[in-house]
Design a protein around this motif. Structure first.
Motif, PDB file in Angstrom:
ATOM      1  N   HIS A  93       0.653  -1.276   0.059  1.00 33.09           N
ATOM      2  CA  HIS A  93      -0.067   0.089   0.076  1.00 33.09           C
ATOM      3  C   HIS A  93       0.856   1.195  -0.044  1.00 33.09           C
ATOM      4  CE1 HIS A  93      -3.363  -2.682   0.486  1.00 33.09           C
ATOM      5  NE2 HIS A  93      -3.232  -2.878   1.881  1.00 33.09           N
ATOM      6  N   ALA A  94       2.051   1.161   0.617  1.00 29.91           N
ATOM      7  CA  ALA A  94       2.852   2.277   0.654  1.00 29.91           C
ATOM      8  C   ALA A  94       3.466   2.486  -0.563  1.00 29.91           C
ATOM      9  CB  ALA A  94       3.955   1.969   1.813  1.00 29.91           C
ATOM     10  N   ALA A  95       3.919   1.533  -1.577  1.00 29.90           N
ATOM     11  CA  ALA A  95       4.279   1.664  -2.709  1.00 29.90           C
ATOM     12  C   ALA A  95       3.389   2.124  -3.476  1.00 29.90           C
ATOM     13  CB  ALA A  95       4.846   0.433  -3.212  1.00 29.90           C
ATOM     14  N   THR A  96       2.071   1.753  -3.401  1.00 31.89           N
ATOM     15  CA  THR A  96       1.061   2.332  -4.104  1.00 31.89           C
ATOM     16  C   THR A  96       0.884   3.892  -3.981  1.00 31.89           C
ATOM     17  OG1 THR A  96      -0.128   0.204  -4.113  1.00 31.89           O
ATOM     18  CG2 THR A  96      -1.465   2.111  -4.824  1.00 31.89           C
ATOM     19  N   TYR A  97       0.609   4.355  -2.863  1.00 34.86           N
ATOM     20  CA  TYR A  97       0.693   5.494  -2.457  1.00 34.86           C
ATOM     21  C   TYR A  97       1.814   6.359  -2.980  1.00 34.86           C
ATOM     22  CZ  TYR A  97      -3.003   5.805   1.193  1.00 34.86           C
ATOM     23  OH  TYR A  97      -4.040   5.696   2.041  1.00 34.86           O
ATOM     24  N   ASP A  98       3.055   5.886  -2.837  1.00 33.82           N
ATOM     25  CA  ASP A  98       4.236   6.312  -3.404  1.00 33.82           C
ATOM     26  C   ASP A  98       4.022   6.529  -4.973  1.00 33.82           C
ATOM     27  OD1 ASP A  98       5.504   6.360  -1.073  1.00 33.82           O
ATOM     28  OD2 ASP A  98       6.799   4.859  -1.503  1.00 33.82           O
ATOM     29  N   ARG A  99       3.398   5.681  -5.677  1.00 33.67           N
ATOM     30  CA  ARG A  99       3.379   5.820  -7.248  1.00 33.67           C
ATOM     31  C   ARG A  99       2.171   6.964  -7.399  1.00 33.67           C
ATOM     32  NH1 ARG A  99      -0.258   2.754  -9.634  1.00 33.67           N
ATOM     33  NH2 ARG A  99      -0.498   1.305  -8.103  1.00 33.67           N
ATOM     34  N   LEU A 100       1.101   6.799  -6.693  1.00 27.82           N
ATOM     35  CA  LEU A 100       0.115   7.659  -7.141  1.00 27.82           C
ATOM     36  C   LEU A 100       0.417   9.083  -6.742  1.00 27.82           C
ATOM     37  CD1 LEU A 100      -2.852   5.536  -5.509  1.00 27.82           C
ATOM     38  CD2 LEU A 100      -2.510   5.983  -8.020  1.00 27.82           C
ATOM     39  N   LEU A 101       1.083   9.197  -5.500  1.00 24.45           N
ATOM     40  CA  LEU A 101       1.380  10.628  -5.192  1.00 24.45           C
ATOM     41  C   LEU A 101       2.699  11.092  -6.128  1.00 24.45           C
ATOM     42  CD1 LEU A 101       1.439  10.222  -1.187  1.00 24.45           C
ATOM     43  CD2 LEU A 101      -0.260  11.520  -2.598  1.00 24.45           C
ATOM     44  N   GLY A 102       3.467  10.254  -6.450  1.00 23.31           N
ATOM     45  CA  GLY A 102       4.592  10.459  -7.275  1.00 23.31           C
ATOM     46  C   GLY A 102       4.118  11.023  -8.838  1.00 23.31           C
ATOM     47  N   ALA A 103       2.945  10.455  -9.072  1.00 26.51           N
ATOM     48  CA  ALA A 103       2.559  10.755 -10.562  1.00 26.51           C
ATOM     49  C   ALA A 103       1.889  11.998 -10.510  1.00 26.51           C
ATOM     50  CB  ALA A 103       1.572   9.841 -10.983  1.00 26.51           C
ATOM     51  N   SER A 104       1.644  12.730  -9.234  1.00 22.50           N
ATOM     52  CA  SER A 104       1.196  14.211  -9.485  1.00 22.50           C
ATOM     53  C   SER A 104       2.376  15.163  -9.379  1.00 22.50           C
ATOM     54  CB  SER A 104       0.173  14.323  -8.225  1.00 22.50           C
ATOM     55  OG  SER A 104      -0.763  13.313  -8.086  1.00 22.50           O
ATOM     56  N   ALA A 105       1.906  16.705  -9.926  1.00 19.25           N
ATOM     57  CA  ALA A 105       2.756  17.334  -9.983  1.00 19.25           C
ATOM     58  C   ALA A 105       2.286  18.274  -8.752  1.00 19.25           C
ATOM     59  CB  ALA A 105       2.647  18.399 -11.009  1.00 19.25           C
ATOM     60  N   TRP A 106       3.031  18.282  -7.513  1.00 24.84           N
ATOM     61  CA  TRP A 106       2.497  18.983  -6.473  1.00 24.84           C
ATOM     62  C   TRP A 106       2.949  20.219  -6.206  1.00 24.84           C
ATOM     63  CZ3 TRP A 106      -1.762  16.663  -4.559  1.00 24.84           C
ATOM     64  CH2 TRP A 106      -1.557  15.206  -4.992  1.00 24.84           C
ATOM     65  N   ASP A 107       4.221  20.576  -6.714  1.00 21.38           N
ATOM     66  CA  ASP A 107       4.924  21.576  -6.476  1.00 21.38           C
ATOM     67  C   ASP A 107       5.416  21.778  -5.014  1.00 21.38           C
ATOM     68  OD1 ASP A 107       4.840  22.714  -8.817  1.00 21.38           O
ATOM     69  OD2 ASP A 107       3.142  23.773  -8.805  1.00 21.38           O
ATOM     70  N   SER A 108       5.769  20.506  -4.354  1.00 18.50           N
ATOM     71  CA  SER A 108       6.131  20.387  -2.950  1.00 18.50           C
ATOM     72  C   SER A 108       4.997  20.760  -2.045  1.00 18.50           C
ATOM     73  CB  SER A 108       7.304  21.530  -2.843  1.00 18.50           C
ATOM     74  OG  SER A 108       6.989  22.606  -2.588  1.00 18.50           O
TER      75      SER A 108
END
Ligand SMILES: Cc1ncc(COP(=O)(O)O)c(C=O)c1O
Length: 384
Positions: free
Chosen positions: A269-284
């Motif tokens: 689940h942590a890896a899934t969050y990493d992937r989903l969050l990593g795919a977004s441009a959050w500007d930090s």
């Protein structure tokens, strides 16, 4: 925008213990039944069996069941001789029990700031806080990731100080020391584990355990958990009544068999969050947690840093997603420690973390659909 209820497409709790119980109900009930038939609730074979299983699991020689993680800390500190006037170096970014246990022995918690990426105590700052009164080091393995133990152990060895690991949140977590992986709790002199229900290995109430590789410390904790007595009505020292009871031990023995499977699910689940969050441009605006190369986290929590944290939390709540803030106030600024003389700004990294952290839902039964929903909602929040 619709009403608050109409915005809830899905409910995502922080943890779901009922789902876990449903999965192992028969095994648990059989184990409880055995204890009920035996009517042996204090000490006895179930407790001894579980203590041995835990020692084996943590890679230590000994395990001693106690009443809670808080008591595991209290008894461990007392076992190494911490008492009035002593100082114990620890993290300001932890659950209150870490510092409370030190204070309750008449000793003084000395707080060292944390690393910004792991939220764990920064070992580079220990030496500056060490004094002639320093009696022990108490690193905390927060959220499931071990603190950087090599430098902590080096300092401890150099000055002859005992190390007590607060592994309350990190049963099974691993740390790579000189090329070998070690389990949390087995690196220092004593390791303290909590079985609070929301922990990765949770009891049906309170419970805790101390692991150690040192026979004399095992002996001391055993003494202390039962009023300092080895033989009935003869007390070598003043201790406590702090025992893990047989019903909890029976539950925990069953759950321990499933722990690695649950941890694997948390990691996925942590890896899934990493992937989903990593795919977004959050500007930090959102920073996912960082796990260092020396650590294998068990993800008791998945904690992001984020902008406008409180507003995000409220936004998610309105959309059926429960999140938590661990921790909103650092230990050095707790009202009960006013007389220690810390002020805002003294430990800036911990203070900043208190303003920015948010724990997203994580538990083995969480689904990818739920995780997608959580991250979509976070994205929506920052789009506004
Ligand atoms: C880091 C830490 N230390 C100590 C404790 C105390 O454990 P318990 O609640 O079992 O007393 C907890 C947990 O709740 C914790 O998270």
């Amino acid at each position: 925008m619709g009403t608050k209820t109409s915005t809830i497409a899905m409910k995502v709790p922080s943890v779901d213990l009922r789902a876990q119980y449903a999965d192992i109900r028969e095994e648990i009930q059989a184990a409880l039944q055995e204890v009920l038939e035996s009517q042996q609730f204090i000490f006895g074979p179930k407790v001894e069996q579980f203590e041995q299983e835990m020692a084996r699991y943590c890679g230590t020689q000994y395990g001693v069941g106690v009443a809670s993680g808080t008591d595991a800390l209290l008894l461990s500190l007392k076992a190494v001789g911490v008492g009035p006037g002593d100082e114990v170096i620890t993290s300001p970014f932890s659950f209150f029990a870490t510092a409370g246990a030190i204070h309750n022995l008449g000793a003084v918690p000395v707080f060292v700031d944390i690393q910004p990426d792991t939220f764990n105590l920064n070992p580079e700052l220990i030496e500056a806080k060490r004094t002639a009164r320093t009696k022990a080091l108490l690193p905390v393995h927060l959220f499931g990731q071990c603190a950087d133990m090599k430098p902590v152990l080096d300092i401890a060895r150099h000055h002859g100080l005992p190390v007590i690991e607060d592994a309350a949140q990190s049963i099974g977590a691993e740390y790579c020391l000189d090329g070998l992986w070690h389990k949390a709790g087995s690196l220092g002199d004593l390791g303290c584990i909590s079985f609070f229900p929301s922990k990765n290995l949770g009891a049906f109430g309170d419970g805790g355990l101390v692991v150690t590789g040192r026979q004399e410390l095992d002996d001391q904790v055993r003494l202390l958990r039962f009023h300092g007595g080895r033989t009935k009505y003869v007390h070598e020292r003043v201790g406590y009544n702090s025992r893990l009871d047989a019903l909890q031990a029976a539950v925990l023995s069953v759950k321990l068999k499933h722990l690695d499977r649950w941890v694997e699910a948390r990691r996925a689940h942590a890896a899934t969050y990493d992937r989903l969050l990593g795919a977004s441009a959050w500007d930090s605006a959102v920073v996912p947690p960082l796990i260092r190369d020396y650590a294998k986290s068990v993800f008791n929590q998945y904690v992001i840093r984020c902008h406008r944290r409180d507003a995000l939390k409220e936004f998610l709540e309105e959309r059926g997603i429960s999140t938590a803030v661990y921790y909103p106030v650092p230990l050095h600024l707790q009202p009960c420690f006013n007389d220690l003389g810390y002020k805002a700004g003294d430990l800036p990294v911990a203070e900043k973390a208190c303003r920015e952290v948010l724990a997203l839902p994580i538990y083995p039964e969480l689904t990818e659909e739920m995780q997608n929903y959580v991250v979509t909602q976070i994205r929506d929040f920052y789009r506004k």
